[in-house]
Scaffold this active site. Structure first.
Site, PDB file in Angstrom:
ATOM      1  N   ASP A  98      -9.741  20.286   6.847  1.00 39.75           N
ATOM      2  CA  ASP A  98      -8.702  19.139   6.831  1.00 39.75           C
ATOM      3  C   ASP A  98      -9.309  17.927   6.459  1.00 39.75           C
ATOM      4  OD1 ASP A  98      -6.047  18.222   7.411  1.00 39.75           O
ATOM      5  OD2 ASP A  98      -5.774  19.758   8.628  1.00 39.75           O
ATOM      6  N   ASP A 206      -4.368  15.725   4.341  1.00 38.73           N
ATOM      7  CA  ASP A 206      -2.967  15.109   5.181  1.00 38.73           C
ATOM      8  C   ASP A 206      -2.595  14.054   4.601  1.00 38.73           C
ATOM      9  OD1 ASP A 206      -2.027  15.152   7.838  1.00 38.73           O
ATOM     10  OD2 ASP A 206      -2.983  13.342   8.073  1.00 38.73           O
ATOM     11  N   GLU A 265      -0.567  17.578   1.495  1.00 37.94           N
ATOM     12  CA  GLU A 265       0.564  17.378   2.412  1.00 37.94           C
ATOM     13  C   GLU A 265       1.102  16.038   1.753  1.00 37.94           C
ATOM     14  OE1 GLU A 265       1.949  16.906   7.077  1.00 37.94           O
ATOM     15  OE2 GLU A 265       0.291  15.755   6.290  1.00 37.94           O
ATOM     16  N   HIS A 341       1.588  23.417  12.243  1.00 39.06           N
ATOM     17  CA  HIS A 341       1.238  22.547  13.566  1.00 39.06           C
ATOM     18  C   HIS A 341       2.225  21.424  13.779  1.00 39.06           C
ATOM     19  CE1 HIS A 341      -0.664  20.287  10.535  1.00 39.06           C
ATOM     20  NE2 HIS A 341      -0.772  19.187  11.258  1.00 39.06           N
ATOM     21  N   ASP A 342       2.687  21.066  12.628  1.00 36.73           N
ATOM     22  CA  ASP A 342       3.859  19.936  12.775  1.00 36.73           C
ATOM     23  C   ASP A 342       5.273  20.692  12.794  1.00 36.73           C
ATOM     24  OD1 ASP A 342       2.210  17.783  12.745  1.00 36.73           O
ATOM     25  OD2 ASP A 342       2.313  17.833  10.806  1.00 36.73           O
TER      26      ASP A 342
END
Length: 585
Positions: A98, A206, A265, A341-342
């Site tokens: 990540d 991210d 993302e 996870h979000d």
């Protein structure tokens, strides 16, 4: 359409804090991931993407990084990660890291030096601005942008010692890097090369579309209403003016040299041309991005994520048809996901997670995901049909996520004397909080669900249903119905066997008038036409077969282990949350 390993890969996201604890401290760790690689291999996973494990004060669960090249001790050591990498390689699997480089932790050495004085060599590594002044002379933020994880707060944080504000779009503990500074970009490239040289196959990037800001830093429009001090400023930093330039630089300086897999993302972007420009084969900067239309389907348009509205099958059909057709037609590439996870658990969000229908809802979603064009992403526990935790959990004690905590505090402040409105806000929390996806993985029916040892307190409570919903029970299932895990395993194998259809094939929605059923046809060069029928409702439905679709035989259904005994002509009787896969003539 060209073929590539990363297009065919099944990527499994591990949220390390909640996956498996081996050192008995209540936090998941790298050795815990390594101990479950056979489980993932048997499921059909090719790439393990692990959410941030770098050194961090954990203000935002590791997305506030204080050292990009050191593993946080709560997860293990750099040697542990090297061991995980070697164990993955031994199983012909890969590791995806990540990358969080829109911001760092406020405890990162770069920021500590930047904050030390206005004359610091690293002052320009972050975004510092002089304050505005109120009538009383007190400092005020440079503009009215709101935090993304708490819109009641300013996106700027005041530093009293140097009398300036720094931009911190997410939280005060996450100062934004200044990508206008070429030294920052060089440092980011160095971090990326560091892990790629150690064997990582690529990155999930991210909020990578927030790295370029409008350098005028204008006020945002008062979209939250005239009574609010701060408002979302995304217009001035979502896909900002130099984003493509920065991503092209990453591509040429780093990614092309390693053949790395990349998924960006990119929240808040809706412009089709912008998205295709980012992921177009050959010229795009990234392999794919996460398009959030499905996970934003119940957001109130123009409002923040923590809102709630109803959605219909027609909305879902429109989203899938749009992006499947765009990427196939314009030589881009999709990511396929509906959980991470979000976001809350998909079975609770899109179907019925009651004991009666949870398995059917989870396998319905599995059938959809395993038959769509794009690289497939599975989030930990999704393969078990893990669901949101109970409504009885206390927001002030049991929720851990900073977004949920800020949301509930704001709700109490605004609606503490309005019980009816507070109930509505509580419903949003119960439905959409990120915490729902972050409860410990449910491995067995023992204490702490096998996540950690008896007598150890996990960092977050285990979902109450772990005795019934767990991996051990589902892997050993021998009933007349496949468990959710077994259904996923079969679906992933089928996807790989018929990749010409489900990974690379053409896509066409059918049955466009239905209010309950989502249906589409996938067509491959070798395997021919396949019909997917998904009843997204909790009622019995008679679905008329389209005139131009002739089913030869039904191959897969989520109500039976073997081939479904369904009509091949005229109409199909569908149970609640039933999904079917049929081979067409």
């Amino acid at each position: 359409m060209s073929e590539s390993w990363w297009k065919e890969a099944v990527v499994y996201q591990v949220y390390p804090a909640s996956f498996k604890d081996t050192n008995k401290d209540g936090w998941g760790d790298i050795q815990g991931i390594a101990s479950k690689l056979d489980y993932l291999k048997d499921l059909g996973v090719d790439v393990v993407w692990v959410s941030p494990m770098y050194k961090s004060p954990q203000a935002d669960m590791g997305y506030d990084i204080s050292d990009y090249k050191t593993i946080d001790p709560i997860y293990g050591t750099n040697d542990d990660l090297a061991y995980l990498q070697s164990e993955l390689t031994r199983r012909d699997m890969k590791l995806m890291m990540d990358l969080v480089v829109n911001h760092t932790s406020d405890q990162h050495a770069w920021f500590l030096e930047s904050r030390s004085s206005r004359s610091s060599p690293k002052r320009s590594w972050y975004i510092w601005k002089d304050p505005n002044r109120g009538e009383d002379g007190k400092p005020l933020p440079p503009n009215n942008w709101s935090q993304m994880l708490g819109e009641a707060n300013s996106a700027w944080t005041y530093d009293e010692s140097t009398d300036q504000y720094y931009l911190s779009i997410f939280t005060p503990e996450q100062p934004d890097l200044n990508w206008e500074n070429p030294d920052v970009r060089t440092a980011v490239h160095d971090v990326m090369k560091y892990w790629l040289d150690k064997g990582a196959c690529g990155y999930r990037m991210d909020v990578i579309n927030l790295i370029s800001k409008d350098q005028q830093f204008p006020d945002a429009e008062p979209s939250l209403g005239p009574d609010k001090k701060y408002h979302p400023g995304g217009k001035y930093f979502v896909n900002g003016p130099r984003m493509h330039e920065y991503l092209q630089e990453i591509k040429h300086e780093v990614l092309e040299k390693y053949g790395a897999i990349t998924v960006g993302e990119m929240p808040g972007v809706q412009d089709i041309d912008e998205i295709v420009r980012t992921v177009k084969s050959g010229t795009g900067e990234l392999n794919m991005i996460f398009i959030f239309d499905i996970v934003d389907i119940d957001n109130v348009p123009g409002k923040v994520r923590m809102t709630l509205q109803d959605w219909t099958v027609k909305d879902l059909r429109r989203i899938l048809d749009r992006w499947q057709r765009i990427m196939i037609g314009r030589d881009g590439w999709n990511s396929v996901f509906c959980e991470n996870h979000d976001n809350p658990r998909s079975v609770s969000r899109y179907t019925d997670d009651s004991d009666k229908y949870r398995t059917y809802g989870a396998t319905l979603l599995a059938l959809m995901q395993t038959t769509l064009n794009g690289t497939l992403y599975v989030y930990q526990g999704q393969e078990l049909g893990m669901r949101n935790f109970p409504k009885s959990w206390d927001p002030l004690k049991d929720y851990k996520d900073i977004e949920a905590i800020n949301f509930w505090k704001k709700s109490l402040d605004l609606f503490g004397s309005n019980p009816e409105e507070l109930v509505k806000q509580r419903k949003v929390l119960e439905k959409k909080a990120r915490d729902h996806a972050r409860t410990p993985m449910q491995w067995n029916a023992g204490m702490n669900a096998g996540f950690t040892d008896d007598g150890v307190t996990p960092w977050m409570k285990v979902n109450d249903d772990y005795r019934e919903v767990n991996a051990e029970k589902q892997l050993s299932n021998e009933s007349e119905h496949l468990s959710v895990w077994q259904f996923w395993q079969r679906g992933l194998a089928n996807r790989k066997t018929r990749k010409d259809v489900f990974t690379y094939g053409d896509f066409e929605t059918v049955g466009l008038e239905s209010e309950e059923v989502l249906a589409y046809v996938r067509t491959g060069k070798e395997s021919g036409r396949w019909l997917i029928v998904l009843n997204f409702s909790g009622k019995e439905v008679d679905w008329p077969l389209p005139d131009d679709v002739e089913v030869e035989r039904w191959m897969v259904g989520n109500y039976t282990k073997g081939r479904p005994d369904k009509s091949l002509k005229t109409s199909i009787a569908l149970h609640p949350w039933e999904g079917l896969l049929g081979k067409c003539r």
